[in-house]
Design a protein around this motif. Structure first.
Motif, PDB file in Angstrom:
ATOM      1  N   SER A   1       0.797  -1.226   0.000  1.00 32.52           N
ATOM      2  CA  SER A   1       0.000   0.000   0.000  1.00 32.52           C
ATOM      3  C   SER A   1       0.828   1.275   0.000  1.00 32.52           C
ATOM      4  O   SER A   1       0.388   2.300  -0.512  1.00 32.52           O
ATOM      5  CB  SER A   1      -0.935   0.008   1.222  1.00 32.52           C
ATOM      6  N   LEU A   2       2.028   1.229   0.571  1.00 33.45           N
ATOM      7  CA  LEU A   2       2.850   2.436   0.683  1.00 33.45           C
ATOM      8  C   LEU A   2       4.089   2.377  -0.207  1.00 33.45           C
ATOM      9  O   LEU A   2       4.880   3.321  -0.214  1.00 33.45           O
ATOM     10  CB  LEU A   2       3.263   2.654   2.141  1.00 33.45           C
ATOM     11  N   ASN A   3       4.253   1.265  -0.910  1.00 33.66           N
ATOM     12  CA  ASN A   3       5.396   1.114  -1.823  1.00 33.66           C
ATOM     13  C   ASN A   3       6.733   1.262  -1.096  1.00 33.66           C
ATOM     14  O   ASN A   3       7.712   1.760  -1.654  1.00 33.66           O
ATOM     15  CB  ASN A   3       5.301   2.140  -2.962  1.00 33.66           C
ATOM     16  N   VAL A   4       6.761   0.817   0.159  1.00 35.03           N
ATOM     17  CA  VAL A   4       8.004   0.808   0.941  1.00 35.03           C
ATOM     18  C   VAL A   4       8.578  -0.602   0.876  1.00 35.03           C
ATOM     19  O   VAL A   4       8.088  -1.512   1.537  1.00 35.03           O
ATOM     20  CB  VAL A   4       7.747   1.217   2.412  1.00 35.03           C
ATOM     21  N   HIS A   5       9.611  -0.790   0.072  1.00 32.67           N
ATOM     22  CA  HIS A   5      10.201  -2.117  -0.128  1.00 32.67           C
ATOM     23  C   HIS A   5      11.556  -2.251   0.564  1.00 32.67           C
ATOM     24  O   HIS A   5      12.231  -3.267   0.404  1.00 32.67           O
ATOM     25  CB  HIS A   5      10.352  -2.393  -1.632  1.00 32.67           C
ATOM     26  N   ASN A   6      11.941  -1.249   1.303  1.00 32.69           N
ATOM     27  CA  ASN A   6      13.214  -1.301   2.028  1.00 32.69           C
ATOM     28  C   ASN A   6      13.027  -2.144   3.296  1.00 32.69           C
ATOM     29  O   ASN A   6      12.273  -1.783   4.193  1.00 32.69           O
ATOM     30  CB  ASN A   6      13.658   0.120   2.384  1.00 32.69           C
ATOM     31  N   HIS A   7      13.727  -3.288   3.365  1.00 36.31           N
ATOM     32  CA  HIS A   7      13.555  -4.202   4.502  1.00 36.31           C
ATOM     33  C   HIS A   7      14.034  -3.572   5.803  1.00 36.31           C
ATOM     34  O   HIS A   7      13.483  -3.863   6.875  1.00 36.31           O
ATOM     35  CB  HIS A   7      14.319  -5.505   4.238  1.00 36.31           C
ATOM     36  N   ALA A   8      15.027  -2.716   5.723  1.00 44.72           N
ATOM     37  CA  ALA A   8      15.523  -2.057   6.936  1.00 44.72           C
ATOM     38  C   ALA A   8      14.455  -1.134   7.518  1.00 44.72           C
ATOM     39  O   ALA A   8      14.271  -1.060   8.740  1.00 44.72           O
ATOM     40  CB  ALA A   8      16.796  -1.274   6.635  1.00 44.72           C
ATOM     41  N   VAL A   9      13.729  -0.431   6.654  1.00 45.72           N
ATOM     42  CA  VAL A   9      12.653   0.455   7.118  1.00 45.72           C
ATOM     43  C   VAL A   9      11.527  -0.367   7.743  1.00 45.72           C
ATOM     44  O   VAL A   9      10.998  -0.022   8.809  1.00 45.72           O
ATOM     45  CB  VAL A   9      12.122   1.316   5.960  1.00 45.72           C
ATOM     46  N   SER A  10      11.154  -1.472   7.099  1.00 44.51           N
ATOM     47  CA  SER A  10      10.112  -2.345   7.656  1.00 44.51           C
ATOM     48  C   SER A  10      10.522  -2.860   9.031  1.00 44.51           C
ATOM     49  O   SER A  10       9.716  -2.873   9.980  1.00 44.51           O
ATOM     50  CB  SER A  10       9.857  -3.531   6.715  1.00 44.51           C
ATOM     51  N   GLY A  11      11.772  -3.288   9.148  1.00 40.14           N
ATOM     52  CA  GLY A  11      12.260  -3.779  10.436  1.00 40.14           C
ATOM     53  C   GLY A  11      12.280  -2.693  11.490  1.00 40.14           C
ATOM     54  O   GLY A  11      11.965  -2.939  12.659  1.00 40.14           O
ATOM     55  N   LEU A  12      12.635  -1.472  11.089  1.00 38.89           N
ATOM     56  CA  LEU A  12      12.692  -0.359  12.037  1.00 38.89           C
ATOM     57  C   LEU A  12      11.306  -0.013  12.574  1.00 38.89           C
ATOM     58  O   LEU A  12      11.146   0.261  13.770  1.00 38.89           O
ATOM     59  CB  LEU A  12      13.312   0.870  11.367  1.00 38.89           C
ATOM     60  N   VAL A  13      10.280  -0.028  11.708  1.00 41.46           N
ATOM     61  CA  VAL A  13       8.922   0.292  12.147  1.00 41.46           C
ATOM     62  C   VAL A  13       8.464  -0.694  13.219  1.00 41.46           C
ATOM     63  O   VAL A  13       7.908  -0.305  14.255  1.00 41.46           O
ATOM     64  CB  VAL A  13       7.947   0.282  10.948  1.00 41.46           C
TER      65      VAL A  13
END
Length: 396
Positions: free
Chosen positions: A241-253
């Motif tokens: 939905s947000l087009n955030v494909h950076n795994h580091a960002v997902s892990g940080l959230v």
């Protein structure tokens, strides 16, 4: 003075071992999307894979949750590290969905063995008079470790080679180092008994606890359910939905939610148990509202705020619930009552998360998330109203 320094050094080392084990339980979080691409399973399957972990934790808490009181802290913690190591091997060898189920189940077993035993061990290693600081170490190790898992995996998956292998290889090395550290730490249980003397510790609820237990259990259930959704489906929502494909960002959230929970638990000392439970419910309700806004309007900032506010609310509510329930319980039933609270909390990680996965197949991930939020909001609002009418007695 030297004895105190040695005690605090041992306490911190015990906390580090605790953190390493707990980090392994959340390590796969930012990697589920990669596993979906590799093995071709649905979002519903992701939630089931995630929830298998909770069944492992609940099983251990019920069957051998008090084993460390009998056989000693170190043997139980070594078993927990062994389960964590085999879990990492399962993920390293994963050639299909069965390996993921096995890895998650073993991860749940390791967490179940560690949760009670490591908390007690860290507190017992501390010098006399240091109970408050030791509680801080145990809390930070537990929730901080859970937060470090997705952060470590996300950074390695994004910026290093072999994204589905390197995080588990690193964790396996950390587990080996932790075992070496644990073997050098002293045993704190003086009178040990054989494992055959350990009996299942079935949940129990004396009559005098029921008035406090109801809202405490609801708040714990909702808080853990919120964590369950964050750690199982938030990476997919960020990507789809947000087009955030950076795994580091997902892990940080995801990590932010656990770090905020640590801060919330530590704030109970200042806020007081009497106020922390209703304030925690308010924080959970605000976190759910922010998550609903994020799903409705596809805003990344609201996802981050939901993680921080909801995580802080979970920390306040859960430690307040644990303290209130323990205080209301008779001494000879306290362990059984606390086990019951943990069973309810870990049910929150599994049942609603699987429900979200089932709904996502039929109505989509965003709408399934909104249904989940509505149900959890009704539950936590009910607990909050009850607490306003019958507040928990104020304690510090």
């Amino acid at each position: 003075m030297d004895g105190d320094r040695r005690g605090w050094r041992q306490c911190l080392l015990g906390g580090a071992v605790f953190a390493v084990c707990m980090a392994g339980t959340t390590l796969p979080t930012p990697l589920y999307g990669l596993y979906q691409e590799k093995f071709g399973f649905s979002e519903q399957t992701v939630t089931v894979v995630y929830a298998v972990y909770a069944f492992g934790v609940i099983g251990v808490l019920l069957l051998v949750g008090n084993a460390s009181d009998a056989v000693g802290r170190r043997p139980v913690l070594l078993w927990g590290l062994g389960c964590a190591a085999v879990s990492a091997v399962c993920f390293l060898c994963a050639t299909g969905l069965g390996w993921l189920y096995a890895g998650r189940l073993l991860s749940g077993l390791s967490a179940g063995l560690f949760t009670g035993a490591a908390t007690a061990y860290v507190m017992e290693l501390a010098p006399s008079g240091g109970a408050s600081r030791a509680t801080f170490v145990a809390t930070a190790a537990n929730m901080g470790g859970l937060g470090c898992g997705p952060l470590l995996a996300g950074v390695l998956a994004q910026y290093a080679p072999w994204p589905l292998y390197l995080p588990f290889a690193v964790h396996l090395a950390l587990v080996a180092c932790s075992a070496a550290v644990l073997l050098r730490l002293p045993e704190t249980v003086r009178e040990r008994r054989p494992l055959s003397t350990v009996r299942p510790q079935w949940p129990g609820l004396p009559p005098q606890v029921r008035a406090v237990f109801g809202p405490a259990a609801i708040a714990s259930f909702v808080g853990f359910a919120l964590f369950g959704v964050f750690t199982s489906v938030s990476p997919a929502f960020l990507a789809q939905s947000l087009n955030v494909h950076n795994h580091a960002v997902s892990g940080l959230v995801v990590a932010l939610a656990f770090f905020a929970s640590t801060a919330g638990q530590l704030a109970v000392g200042r806020v007081g148990v009497g106020r922390s439970l209703p304030l925690g419910c308010a924080g959970l309700l605000a976190g759910l509202a922010l998550l609903a806004g994020a799903l409705r309007w596809d805003l990344f900032l609201l996802v981050v705020l939901s993680a921080i506010v909801g995580g802080g609310g979970q920390g306040l509510a859960f430690r307040g619930a644990l303290s209130a329930v323990a205080e209301a319980s008779p001494a000879d039933r306290r362990a059984a009552v606390i086990s019951t609270l943990f069973v309810v909390a870990y049910a929150g990680i599994s049942v609603p998360v699987i429900g979200v996965g089932v709904l996502a197949v039929h109505i989509g991930l965003e709408d399934a998330g909104l249904v989940f939020i509505a149900c959890m909001a009704v539950l936590v609002s009910t607990a909050a109203v009850y607490l306003l009418r019958r507040p928990v007695p104020a304690r510090t």
